[in-house]
Motif scaffolding. Structure first.
Motif, short mmCIF file in Angstrom:
data_model
loop_
_atom_site.label_atom_id
_atom_site.label_comp_id
_atom_site.label_asym_id
_atom_site.label_seq_id
_atom_site.Cartn_x
_atom_site.Cartn_y
_atom_site.Cartn_z
N ALA A 150 -13.73 28.81 -19.51
CA ALA A 150 -14.00 29.46 -18.23
C ALA A 150 -15.50 29.72 -18.05
CB ALA A 150 -13.23 30.77 -18.13
N VAL A 151 -16.17 30.04 -19.15
CA VAL A 151 -17.61 30.30 -19.05
C VAL A 151 -18.35 29.03 -18.64
CG1 VAL A 151 -18.05 29.83 -21.52
CG2 VAL A 151 -19.60 31.31 -20.25
N ALA A 152 -17.88 27.85 -19.09
CA ALA A 152 -18.50 26.58 -18.69
C ALA A 152 -18.19 26.27 -17.24
CB ALA A 152 -18.01 25.46 -19.60
N ALA A 153 -16.97 26.59 -16.80
CA ALA A 153 -16.61 26.37 -15.40
C ALA A 153 -17.44 27.25 -14.48
CB ALA A 153 -15.13 26.65 -15.21
N ASN A 182 -11.58 30.13 -8.71
CA ASN A 182 -12.62 30.70 -7.87
C ASN A 182 -13.59 31.49 -8.76
OD1 ASN A 182 -13.67 33.13 -6.05
ND2 ASN A 182 -13.15 31.44 -4.69
N VAL A 183 -14.83 31.56 -8.34
CA VAL A 183 -15.83 32.29 -9.13
C VAL A 183 -15.40 33.73 -9.36
CG1 VAL A 183 -17.19 32.93 -7.10
CG2 VAL A 183 -18.29 32.79 -9.34
N HIS A 184 -14.69 34.32 -8.41
CA HIS A 184 -14.25 35.71 -8.56
C HIS A 184 -13.15 35.84 -9.62
CE1 HIS A 184 -16.71 36.82 -5.19
NE2 HIS A 184 -16.10 35.96 -4.40
N ASP A 185 -12.38 34.76 -9.84
CA ASP A 185 -11.39 34.79 -10.92
C ASP A 185 -12.09 34.94 -12.27
OD1 ASP A 185 -9.26 34.32 -9.12
OD2 ASP A 185 -9.70 32.16 -9.16
N CYS A 186 -13.19 34.25 -12.44
CA CYS A 186 -13.96 34.33 -13.68
C CYS A 186 -14.53 35.74 -13.87
CB CYS A 186 -15.09 33.31 -13.69
SG CYS A 186 -14.54 31.58 -13.68
N LEU A 187 -15.08 36.27 -12.81
CA LEU A 187 -15.71 37.59 -12.90
C LEU A 187 -14.66 38.67 -13.16
CD1 LEU A 187 -18.29 37.31 -9.98
CD2 LEU A 187 -18.66 36.96 -12.43
N ARG A 188 -13.48 38.55 -12.55
CA ARG A 188 -12.41 39.52 -12.80
C ARG A 188 -11.94 39.46 -14.25
NH1 ARG A 188 -10.71 38.45 -7.41
NH2 ARG A 188 -9.51 36.63 -8.12
N ALA A 189 -11.99 38.26 -14.84
CA ALA A 189 -11.58 38.10 -16.23
C ALA A 189 -12.66 38.52 -17.20
CB ALA A 189 -11.19 36.64 -16.48
N GLY A 190 -13.81 38.95 -16.68
CA GLY A 190 -14.89 39.40 -17.55
C GLY A 190 -15.76 38.28 -18.09
N VAL A 191 -15.62 37.10 -17.50
CA VAL A 191 -16.43 35.95 -17.93
C VAL A 191 -17.78 36.03 -17.24
CG1 VAL A 191 -16.59 33.44 -17.97
CG2 VAL A 191 -14.37 34.56 -18.26
N GLU A 192 -18.81 35.90 -18.03
CA GLU A 192 -20.18 36.00 -17.47
C GLU A 192 -21.02 34.82 -17.94
OE1 GLU A 192 -21.72 39.72 -18.72
OE2 GLU A 192 -20.33 40.91 -17.54
N LEU A 242 -12.03 32.04 -23.21
CA LEU A 242 -10.96 31.78 -22.25
C LEU A 242 -11.09 30.37 -21.69
CD1 LEU A 242 -10.72 34.97 -20.00
CD2 LEU A 242 -8.88 34.02 -21.37
N THR A 243 -9.97 29.69 -21.51
CA THR A 243 -9.99 28.40 -20.84
C THR A 243 -9.56 28.59 -19.39
OG1 THR A 243 -7.70 27.92 -21.45
CG2 THR A 243 -9.42 27.20 -22.97
N VAL A 244 -9.90 27.62 -18.55
CA VAL A 244 -9.56 27.74 -17.13
C VAL A 244 -8.05 27.76 -16.94
CG1 VAL A 244 -11.71 26.71 -16.33
CG2 VAL A 244 -9.75 25.24 -16.78
N ARG A 245 -7.31 27.13 -17.87
CA ARG A 245 -5.86 27.11 -17.77
C ARG A 245 -5.27 28.52 -17.71
NH1 ARG A 245 -4.95 24.78 -22.19
NH2 ARG A 245 -4.58 22.63 -21.54
N GLU A 246 -5.93 29.45 -18.38
CA GLU A 246 -5.40 30.81 -18.50
C GLU A 246 -5.65 31.68 -17.27
OE1 GLU A 246 -6.00 32.25 -22.84
OE2 GLU A 246 -7.45 30.66 -22.52
N ILE A 247 -6.56 31.27 -16.39
CA ILE A 247 -6.87 32.12 -15.24
C ILE A 247 -6.81 31.37 -13.91
CG2 ILE A 247 -8.26 33.78 -16.53
CD1 ILE A 247 -10.77 32.33 -15.62
N MET A 248 -6.49 30.07 -13.93
CA MET A 248 -6.47 29.29 -12.68
C MET A 248 -5.22 29.59 -11.85
SD MET A 248 -5.50 25.49 -14.12
CE MET A 248 -3.84 25.09 -14.71
N HIS A 249 -5.30 29.30 -10.56
CA HIS A 249 -4.16 29.40 -9.65
C HIS A 249 -3.44 28.06 -9.63
CE1 HIS A 249 -5.74 33.21 -7.92
NE2 HIS A 249 -6.91 32.65 -8.20
N THR A 250 -2.12 28.09 -9.60
CA THR A 250 -1.36 26.86 -9.67
C THR A 250 -0.29 26.81 -8.57
OG1 THR A 250 0.23 27.84 -11.21
CG2 THR A 250 -1.68 26.73 -12.17
N GLY A 251 0.43 25.70 -8.54
CA GLY A 251 1.58 25.57 -7.64
C GLY A 251 1.24 25.77 -6.18
N GLU A 252 2.04 26.63 -5.51
CA GLU A 252 1.90 26.86 -4.08
C GLU A 252 0.60 27.57 -3.72
OE1 GLU A 252 3.86 25.81 -1.62
OE2 GLU A 252 4.99 24.71 -3.17
N ASP A 253 -0.07 28.14 -4.72
CA ASP A 253 -1.34 28.81 -4.44
C ASP A 253 -2.46 27.82 -4.12
OD1 ASP A 253 -0.25 31.30 -4.80
OD2 ASP A 253 -0.82 31.45 -6.91
#
Length: 323
Positions: free
Chosen positions: A285-288, A313-323, A202-213
């Motif tokens: 995402a794993v590198a991030a 956020n670190v929790h975004d990675c963990l929710r996506a199953g990235v370890e 997974l890349t960070v692009r796929e799980i990052m928050h964007t725009g008004e967030d």
């Protein structure tokens, strides 16, 4: 020493001997690689169709796995059962395909129809065998020979060392083809979107928050506004902008370090940390996650040419199953 202990030692010694015997055979296989291997890679890389992988019995099990490995590393492939091939499945073979056939003896009866079919239609046939004088060996356009070594079982009958060699050679072919094709992590992820492999790519692009967030404010903003933004967005950090570029960040730690009666009247640029940890959109995402752990931070901004395009956020990675 009890009889049970002696029996266990004997079994461990036997098992270790099996592994050493197969490891020795793999060493011989590696030493025996020559220009023919490169010719096979060039042949399989150059075909317009797919690689039909075949074998009978235990070699058939190896062939199924090799076909799956080829397909998952960028070389379209499929398994064709020799027995079924003789009853209509030869129609699966197209003129642009190539055949990769596994047979220790090279004379497996069930392989004869597919071998002759490929030979009559000038379909490239790669034979993996230890018998170059066999039916497979005589009709193959390329032969990848297996070392003449005994099986690992005491009777020299059960396919063990031979199938280990076949499997390893199939892996070497698949990965060399993958290397020649220049497979990127993005391509590999497209072929493995599920499971742990997919999460790993997974890349960070796929799980990052964007725009008004994203918690962003200009450097001229008052700290009272920064505090309200940080509370509302919930990332524990605020990105500070200078001409739409990320000039710095303010974290909970910065608030504590500057705590005092005049804090709320200060401007963001007076409190911000000017050298934040950031990554690009293509970062895995794993590198991030590893970067956040190493720097003991819980969030980081994703930038493109200096401009923030997301936050992770670190929790975004963990929710996506990235370890």
């Amino acid at each position: 020493m009890s009889a049970t202990q002696k029996e266990r030692l004997d079994e461990l010694g036997f098992a270790a001997a099996v592994l050493r015997q197969e490891a020795h055979a793999l060493t011989l296989l590696a030493r025996g690689l020559n220009a023919t291997f490169c010719e096979v890679v060039a042949c399989l890389h150059g075909i317009k169709g797919r690689i039909a992988v075949t074998g009978m019995g235990k070699s058939g099990h190896v062939a199924r796995k090799v076909a799956a490995t080829l397909a998952s590393t960028g070389s379209p492939a499929y398994f064709i059962h020799p027995g079924e091939a003789s009853h209509g499945d030869l129609g699966m073979l197209a003129s642009g395909d190539a055949v990769l056939a596994f047979s220790n003896s090279g004379n497996t009866a069930e392989l004869s129809d597919i071998v002759l079919y490929a030979a009559r239609r000038s379909i490239p046939l790669i034979g993996v065998t230890r018998n170059a004088d066999s039916l497979l060996g005589k009709h193959a356009t390329h032969i990848l020979p297996l070392p003449l070594v005994p099986e690992a079982d005491p009777l020299d009958c059960a396919p063990t060392t031979s199938t280990t060699l076949q499997m390893a050679l199939g892996d070497a072919l698949a990965l060399t083809l993958m290397r020649r094709r220049g497979c990127s992590p993005e391509e590999f992820y497209r072929w493995h979107p599920g499971g742990s492999l997919g999460r790993k790519l997974l890349t960070v692009r796929e799980i990052m928050h964007t725009g008004e967030d994203m918690p962003l404010l200009p450097a001229s903003a008052l700290m009272s506004d920064v505090l309200m933004l940080m509370t509302g967005k919930g990332f524990g950090v605020a990105g500070i902008l200078d001409k739409n570029r990320l000039a710095g960040i303010i974290t909970d730690g910065d608030l504590r370090r500057h705590m005092g009666p005049s804090l709320m009247a200060k401007k963001a640029k007076q409190v911000m940390h000017p050298d934040p940890v950031v990554v690009s959109e293509d970062t895995l995402a794993v590198a991030a996650l590893r970067l956040m752990q190493e720097n003991r931070i819980t969030s980081l901004f994703i930038i493109n040419e200096g401009k923030p395009v997301g936050i992770l956020n670190v929790h975004d990675c963990l929710r996506a199953g990235v370890e």
